[in-house]
Design an enzyme around this catalytic site. Structure first.
Site, mmCIF file in Angstrom:
data_model
loop_
_atom_site.group_PDB
_atom_site.id
_atom_site.type_symbol
_atom_site.label_atom_id
_atom_site.label_comp_id
_atom_site.label_asym_id
_atom_site.label_seq_id
_atom_site.Cartn_x
_atom_site.Cartn_y
_atom_site.Cartn_z
ATOM 1 N N CYS A 1 -2.205 9.219 2.178
ATOM 2 C CA CYS A 1 -1.829 8.616 0.900
ATOM 3 C C CYS A 1 -2.855 8.941 -0.175
ATOM 4 O O CYS A 1 -2.502 9.251 -1.302
ATOM 5 C CB CYS A 1 -1.682 7.109 1.053
ATOM 6 S SG CYS A 1 -3.095 6.345 1.853
ATOM 7 N N GLU B 1 0.892 -1.181 0.000
ATOM 8 C CA GLU B 1 0.000 0.000 0.000
ATOM 9 C C GLU B 1 0.919 1.217 0.000
ATOM 10 O O GLU B 1 1.465 1.579 1.043
ATOM 11 C CB GLU B 1 -0.872 -0.003 1.264
ATOM 12 C CG GLU B 1 -1.791 -1.203 1.394
ATOM 13 C CD GLU B 1 -3.026 -1.077 0.518
ATOM 14 O OE1 GLU B 1 -3.240 -0.021 -0.090
ATOM 15 O OE2 GLU B 1 -3.763 -2.069 0.420
HETATM 16 P P1 NAP Z 1 8.299 5.439 4.588
HETATM 17 O O1 NAP Z 1 9.495 6.262 4.805
HETATM 18 O O2 NAP Z 1 8.291 4.460 3.507
HETATM 19 O O3 NAP Z 1 7.984 4.743 5.997
HETATM 20 C C1 NAP Z 1 6.952 3.801 6.132
HETATM 21 C C2 NAP Z 1 7.441 2.646 6.980
HETATM 22 O O4 NAP Z 1 8.440 1.938 6.249
HETATM 23 C C3 NAP Z 1 8.125 3.081 8.277
HETATM 24 O O5 NAP Z 1 7.853 2.128 9.271
HETATM 25 C C4 NAP Z 1 9.606 3.074 7.908
HETATM 26 O O6 NAP Z 1 10.439 2.920 9.015
HETATM 27 C C5 NAP Z 1 9.643 1.857 7.030
HETATM 28 N N1 NAP Z 1 10.742 1.800 6.095
HETATM 29 C C6 NAP Z 1 11.098 2.711 5.166
HETATM 30 N N2 NAP Z 1 12.142 2.264 4.441
HETATM 31 C C7 NAP Z 1 12.454 1.039 4.930
HETATM 32 C C8 NAP Z 1 13.442 0.076 4.610
HETATM 33 N N3 NAP Z 1 14.306 0.256 3.634
HETATM 34 N N4 NAP Z 1 13.469 -1.056 5.339
HETATM 35 C C9 NAP Z 1 12.594 -1.265 6.334
HETATM 36 N N5 NAP Z 1 11.626 -0.388 6.685
HETATM 37 C C10 NAP Z 1 11.563 0.746 5.992
HETATM 38 O O7 NAP Z 1 7.017 6.299 4.367
HETATM 39 P P2 NAP Z 1 6.738 7.752 4.877
HETATM 40 O O8 NAP Z 1 7.280 8.678 3.874
HETATM 41 O O9 NAP Z 1 7.116 7.950 6.275
HETATM 42 O O10 NAP Z 1 5.138 7.657 4.827
HETATM 43 C C11 NAP Z 1 4.407 8.244 3.894
HETATM 44 C C12 NAP Z 1 4.264 7.424 2.625
HETATM 45 O O11 NAP Z 1 3.408 6.325 2.864
HETATM 46 C C13 NAP Z 1 3.605 8.253 1.549
HETATM 47 O O12 NAP Z 1 4.141 7.970 0.292
HETATM 48 C C14 NAP Z 1 2.166 7.786 1.621
HETATM 49 O O13 NAP Z 1 1.426 8.033 0.456
HETATM 50 C C15 NAP Z 1 2.339 6.331 1.938
HETATM 51 N N6 NAP Z 1 1.124 5.763 2.544
HETATM 52 C C16 NAP Z 1 0.380 4.879 1.811
HETATM 53 C C17 NAP Z 1 -0.804 4.372 2.330
HETATM 54 C C18 NAP Z 1 -1.663 3.404 1.542
HETATM 55 O O14 NAP Z 1 -2.516 2.754 2.123
HETATM 56 N N7 NAP Z 1 -1.485 3.278 0.232
HETATM 57 C C19 NAP Z 1 -1.207 4.747 3.606
HETATM 58 C C20 NAP Z 1 -0.421 5.635 4.312
HETATM 59 C C21 NAP Z 1 0.747 6.132 3.778
HETATM 60 P P3 NAP Z 1 11.312 4.143 9.570
HETATM 61 O O15 NAP Z 1 10.357 5.178 10.045
HETATM 62 O O16 NAP Z 1 12.118 3.530 10.660
HETATM 63 O O17 NAP Z 1 12.144 4.604 8.404
#
Ligand code: NAP
Length: 474
Positions: free
Chosen positions: A262, A228
Site C-alpha cells: 500500500c 487502511e
Molecule cells: P480488496 O479487494 O479490497 O481486498 C481486501 C479485503 O477486503 C479482502 O479480504 C477482500 O475479500 C475484502 N473485500 C473486498 N471487497 C469486499 C466487500 N465488498 N465486502 C467484504 N469484503 C470485501 O483489496 P486488494 O485489491 O486485494 O488489496 C490491495 C489493496 O489494499 C490496495 O489498494 C492496497 O493499497 C490496500 N492496502 C492498504 C494497506 C494499508 O495499510 N493502508 C495495507 C495493505 C493493502 P476477498 O478477497 O474475498 O474479495
C-alpha cells in the site's frame, strides 16, 4: 469458489476451501460474543502470556509460516521470513506495552478529581488483504486482543491457508475459543456480520472500493471503523540527493513485495536537473532484477499474487499508454508460467490520464520530472490518496520542510515508507482514517470513559444557576 490457494509461480491450484454455512457463521459469532465477556475480564498478564507465546511460536517456526505465504501469494521467501519475524515482533510489542498504553490517565478539572479509563468495545470484525498475509493480521490481533477485544476476521480469498495458520497459532498459544476466529465467508455474509448487533467495531485494510462499501455499511449501523486503504505515494528526489544512495532505495521502495505494498513508492517525482541521471540509473538497476521461483533465495523478482491481479495491472498500463503515457521499459507479462509482470516505467503521464490518479499495485514506476521543490510538493499533493511518501536530500532541514508540506499520514526522509511496531501507520484522504500500530493503534477500539469525583453534598436546586451552584459546592 471464494477461497482458493493457487501458487502464482506456476498457476497450480493447491487447495480449495468451502465458505462457512450461515449456521457455522452464527456459531462463530456466538462463540466470539461469549468469549468477549470473559476476555475483557482476563488480566493483562494472562493476555500477554498468550500473545507472547504466539510470538515465540512464530519465531520458532519462521520457515513454516514463510513458505505458506510464498506458496499462496508469491512473496519472495526472504521477504516472507522477514514478514513472519516482524509479525511476531508486533505481537510481542503489544504484550509488553498494552497495559501501560491503556492505564488510566489523570485529568485536571477545576472542580474535584477526574480520570480517563479505557475499556474494550467487545467483538470486532476485521477484513484484511493478502499482500502481507500475517503482518496485516498481527497489526489488528496484537493491539486488539491485548486491549480486551475479541476478533472475527475475514481474510482475502487467495490466502486461506495463511489465514487458518494464524488462527491456529493463537489457539496453540492458549487463546480461548472465540478470542480470534477466522471466517471463510462471502461478501454477502460479511455485510451481515457488519450489521450484526454483536459486532461493536469494524477494521478494514484493503482497496478504496472495499473501504467505501464496508465503511458505509458500518456507518448505517453507527459502528466505529478504521480504514487502511490504498496509496500512491510520492518518492521525491531533490536536486542535492546522493543518487548512488538513493537508487537502491528507489528499487526497494517500488519492488518490495513485487510492488504490491500500500505504501510502496509509486510516483517518482524528480527535480529536473538530476532527472535524466536518476532515470538512467534507476532503469539500469531495475533491469538487473531476475524473475524466478519466489521460493528460490536467488530470485529478485517474484510473481504477482494472482492471475487476475496481473491482468488488471497489464490493462492499467495499456490504458495509460492509450491515454498518452510513454512506455520507457517493460509493460508486458513475462513469458514464463505464473503471473509475472515485467518491471515497467511510464513517463509523460499527464493530468486526465487515468494513470495520473490511479494506484498501480505491482512493479510499475510512474515517473515525473518537475522544475523545483515547490512543484514537487504540488504534484505529490495532487493525489486522491494520502498514505505516505518519502523525500531524498542531503539537507535534512529541507527534507523536513518538504515532509511537512506533503498531505499524507506518514513521511520519511532519506528512507522508504516503512512500518515499525512502535510507530503509528495510516493515512488521510482516500487512503482512509484511523491508525494501526504504536500507542495510537491500540486506542482505536476502546471506550475512553471519563470518571469524575465531585462533592457529595448537593446544594439547593437553583434553576438557571447550575454552574455557579456546582462551583460553590466544590
Ligand atoms: P480488496 O479487494 O479490497 O481486498 C481486501 C479485503 O477486503 C479482502 O479480504 C477482500 O475479500 C475484502 N473485500 C473486498 N471487497 C469486499 C466487500 N465488498 N465486502 C467484504 N469484503 C470485501 O483489496 P486488494 O485489491 O486485494 O488489496 C490491495 C489493496 O489494499 C490496495 O489498494 C492496497 O493499497 C490496500 N492496502 C492498504 C494497506 C494499508 O495499510 N493502508 C495495507 C495493505 C493493502 P476477498 O478477497 O474475498 O474479495
Amino acid at each position: 469458489m471464494t477461497y482458493a490457494s493457487i501458487n502464482p509461480n506456476d498457476g497450480k491450484t493447491l487447495k480449495h476451501f468451502d465458505e462457512l454455512t450461515d449456521a457455522q457463521l452464527e456459531a462463530a459469532l456466538a462463540a466470539a460474543d461469549a468469549c468477549a465477556e470473559t476476555w475483557k475480564r482476563t488480566s493483562f498478564k494472562r493476555r500477554a502470556e498468550i500473545l507472547g507465546k504466539a510470538a515465540d511460536i512464530m519465531r520458532a517456526r519462521v520457515d513454516d509460516f514463510a513458505k505458506l505465504a510464498t506458496l499462496e501469494m508469491g512473496k519472495r521467501i526472504d521477504e516472507a521470513r522477514g514478514e513472519v519475524k516482524f509479525s511476531a515482533d508486533i505481537l510481542a510489542y503489544y504484550a509488553k506495552h498494552a497495559e501501560a498504553f491503556l492505564s488510566p490517565t489523570k485529568l485536571d478539572p477545576k472542580i474535584g478529581e477526574a480520570h480517563m479509563e479505557s475499556s474494550p468495545f467487545g467483538v470486532l470484525f476485521c477484513v484484511e488483504p493478502w499482500n502481507f498475509p500475517y503482518y496485516q493480521l498481527a497489526r489488528v490481533a496484537g493491539p486488539q486482543l491485548m486491549a480486551g477485544n475479541v476478533l472475527v476476521v475475514k481474510h482475502a480469498g487467495c490466502v486461506p491457508q495463511c489465514a487458518i495458520a494464524f488462527e491456529k497459532l493463537l489457539i496453540d498459544a492458549g487463546a480461548p475459543k472465540g478470542a480470534y476466529t477466522n471466517l471463510l465467508i462471502s461478501h454477502d455474509q460479511s455485510d451481515r456480520v457488519v450489521d450484526d448487533p454483536r459486532i461493536k467495531g469494524v477494521a478494514l485494510t484493503g482497496s478504496v472500493a472495499a473501504g467505501r462499501s464496508i465503511a458505509a455499511r458500518a456507518g448505517k449501523n453507527l459502528k466505529k471503523t478504521s480504514m487502511e486503504l490504498g496509496g500512491s505515494d510520492a518518492f521525491i528526489v531533490l536536486d542535492d540527493a546522493d543518487l548512488e544512495k538513493t537508487i537502491p532505495w528507489a528499487v526497494w521502495g517500488r519492488m518490495y513485495n513485487a510492488g504490491q505494498t500500500c505504501c510502496a513508492a509509486k510516483r517518482f517525482i524528480v527535480l529536473d536537473s538530476i532527472a535524466d541521471k536518476f532515470l538512467e540509473k534507476f532503469k539500469a538497476a531495475l533491469s538487473e532484477l531476475k524473475p524466478g521461483d519466489p521460493m528460490d533465495e536467488k530470485t529478485t523478482h517474484g510473481p504477482l499474487s494472482t492471475e487476475s491481479a496481473l491482468l488488471q495491472l497489464l490493462k492499467q498500463v495499456d490504458d495509460a499508454v492509450a491515454n498518452g503515457a510513454t512506455l520507457l521499459m517493460g509493460g508486458k507479462r513475462i513469458d514464463r508460467p505464473g503471473s509475472f509482470m515485467q518491471t515497467t516505467i511510464l513517463t509523460d503521464i499527464k493530468p486526465g490520464n487515468p494513470a495520473f490518479r490511479d494506484e498501480f499495485f505491482g512493479p510499475v514506476v510512474s515517473f515525473f520530472r518537475v522544475k523545483d521543490e515547490a512543484a514537487a510538493v504540488a504534484l505529490a499533493n495532487d493525489s486522491d490518496f494520502g498514505l505516505g511518501g518519502s523525500v531524498f536530500t542531503e539537507d535534512i532541514a529541507r527534507g523536513k520542510r518538504v515532509a511537512s508540506s506533503v498531505d499524507t499520514g506518514m513521511m520519511f526522509i532519506n528512507n522508504i515508507d516503512w512500518s515499525d511496531a512502535e510507530l503509528p501507520f495510516g493515512g488521510i484522504k482516500d487512503s482512509g482514517y484511523g491508525r494501526e500500530l504504536g500507542n495510537m493503534g491500540i486506542q482505536e477500539f476502546v471506550n475512553k470513559k471519563l470518571v469524575r469525583t465531585a462533592h457529595l453534598n448537593a446544594p439547593a436546586w437553583v434553576p438557571g444557576k447550575a454552574q455557579d451552584v456546582l462551583v460553590e459546592a466544590s
